[in-house]
Design a protein around this motif. Structure first.
Motif, PDB file in Angstrom:
ATOM      1  N   UNK A  51       8.698   2.877 -15.759  1.00 20.72           N
ATOM      2  CA  UNK A  51       9.098   2.808 -17.052  1.00 20.72           C
ATOM      3  C   UNK A  51       8.880   4.016 -17.846  1.00 20.72           C
ATOM      4  N   UNK A  52       9.729   4.555 -18.452  1.00 19.70           N
ATOM      5  CA  UNK A  52       9.522   6.013 -19.048  1.00 19.70           C
ATOM      6  C   UNK A  52       8.545   5.948 -20.124  1.00 19.70           C
ATOM      7  N   UNK A  53       7.256   6.599 -19.944  1.00 13.40           N
ATOM      8  CA  UNK A  53       6.385   6.423 -21.072  1.00 13.40           C
ATOM      9  C   UNK A  53       6.129   7.766 -21.446  1.00 13.40           C
ATOM     10  N   UNK A  54       5.826   7.935 -22.502  1.00  9.22           N
ATOM     11  CA  UNK A  54       4.907   9.227 -23.171  1.00  9.22           C
ATOM     12  C   UNK A  54       3.563   9.340 -22.322  1.00  9.22           C
ATOM     13  N   UNK A  55       3.663  10.560 -21.923  1.00  9.37           N
ATOM     14  CA  UNK A  55       2.152  11.240 -21.293  1.00  9.37           C
ATOM     15  C   UNK A  55       2.104  10.494 -19.683  1.00  9.37           C
ATOM     16  N   UNK A  56       2.990   9.605 -19.359  1.00  9.48           N
ATOM     17  CA  UNK A  56       3.033   9.311 -17.757  1.00  9.48           C
ATOM     18  C   UNK A  56       3.672  10.306 -17.148  1.00  9.48           C
ATOM     19  N   UNK A  57       2.795  10.709 -15.990  1.00  5.85           N
ATOM     20  CA  UNK A  57       3.210  11.811 -15.046  1.00  5.85           C
ATOM     21  C   UNK A  57       3.670  11.333 -13.498  1.00  5.85           C
ATOM     22  N   UNK A  58       3.024  10.262 -13.305  1.00  6.35           N
ATOM     23  CA  UNK A  58       3.356   9.776 -11.906  1.00  6.35           C
ATOM     24  C   UNK A  58       3.836   8.225 -12.026  1.00  6.35           C
ATOM     25  N   UNK A  90       0.938  -1.363  -0.006  1.00  6.80           N
ATOM     26  CA  UNK A  90      -0.033  -0.053  -0.053  1.00  6.80           C
ATOM     27  C   UNK A  90       0.849   1.214   0.277  1.00  6.80           C
ATOM     28  N   UNK A  91       1.977   1.253   0.665  1.00  8.63           N
ATOM     29  CA  UNK A  91       2.804   2.386   0.524  1.00  8.63           C
ATOM     30  C   UNK A  91       3.528   2.667  -0.574  1.00  8.63           C
ATOM     31  N   UNK A  92       3.651   1.645  -1.371  1.00  9.48           N
ATOM     32  CA  UNK A  92       4.386   1.918  -2.936  1.00  9.48           C
ATOM     33  C   UNK A  92       3.327   2.349  -4.134  1.00  9.48           C
ATOM     34  N   UNK A  93       1.944   2.126  -3.360  1.00 12.32           N
ATOM     35  CA  UNK A  93       0.970   2.421  -4.712  1.00 12.32           C
ATOM     36  C   UNK A  93       0.822   3.954  -4.801  1.00 12.32           C
ATOM     37  N   UNK A  94       0.721   4.269  -6.011  1.00  9.05           N
ATOM     38  CA  UNK A  94       0.658   5.652  -6.282  1.00  9.05           C
ATOM     39  C   UNK A  94      -0.446   5.889  -7.112  1.00  9.05           C
ATOM     40  N   UNK A  95      -1.596   6.429  -6.622  1.00  7.83           N
ATOM     41  CA  UNK A  95      -2.794   6.536  -7.267  1.00  7.83           C
ATOM     42  C   UNK A  95      -2.632   7.424  -8.664  1.00  7.83           C
ATOM     43  N   UNK A  96      -3.023   6.785  -9.897  1.00  3.99           N
ATOM     44  CA  UNK A  96      -2.839   7.083 -11.108  1.00  3.99           C
ATOM     45  C   UNK A  96      -1.449   6.896 -11.579  1.00  3.99           C
TER      46      UNK A  96
END
Length: 124
Positions: free
Chosen positions: A68-75, A57-63
């Motif tokens: 891995x570096x992806x286009x459009x990924x912000x979090x 649960x600590x490692x979970x980031x909503x959204x």
């Protein structure tokens, strides 16, 4: 009234942590109160599972996405808790198998896996 709403928001906002703590206390209770060695191992496994839940649960980031570096990924999710839990699961399986192997040997040597009977046997 605002204090009650704030407290309620705090409790509901940390539902997973409260759930993990409740599961942890159940495992601790089983481990401490049961005289049967197999039930103690089960209590230990329940306790360990609650720690896994807490770390995941600590490692979970909503959204968030995988790191891995992806286009459009912000979090991105933090991979460290997941890696630690993967290692902990392996250690948990190893300790459980060792504990069960020891319980089998205790049963063969003393004829019981009940703590009380083993204590009585040791007093002779």
């Amino acid at each position: 009234m605002a204090a009650v709403v704030g407290a309620l928001e705090f409790v509901l906002g940390h539902a997973v942590q409260w759930g993990a703590i409740i599961v942890m206390m159940i495992g601790l209770y089983i481990g401490m109160t049961q005289g049967n060695l197999i039930k103690k191992v089960i209590g230990l496994n329940i306790f360990q599972t609650s720690v896994f839940l807490l770390y995941i649960e600590i490692g979970y980031v909503e959204g968030g996405t995988a790191p891995i570096v992806l286009e459009g990924a912000t979090a991105y999710s933090n991979p460290l808790p997941h890696v630690l839990i993967l290692t902990a699961i392996v250690v948990s399986v190893a300790t459980t198998s060792l504990a069960l192997a020891l319980i089998v040997r205790i049963r063969e040597a003393y004829g019981s896996i009940e703590e009380d009977e083993l204590r009585d046997d040791g007093d002779r």
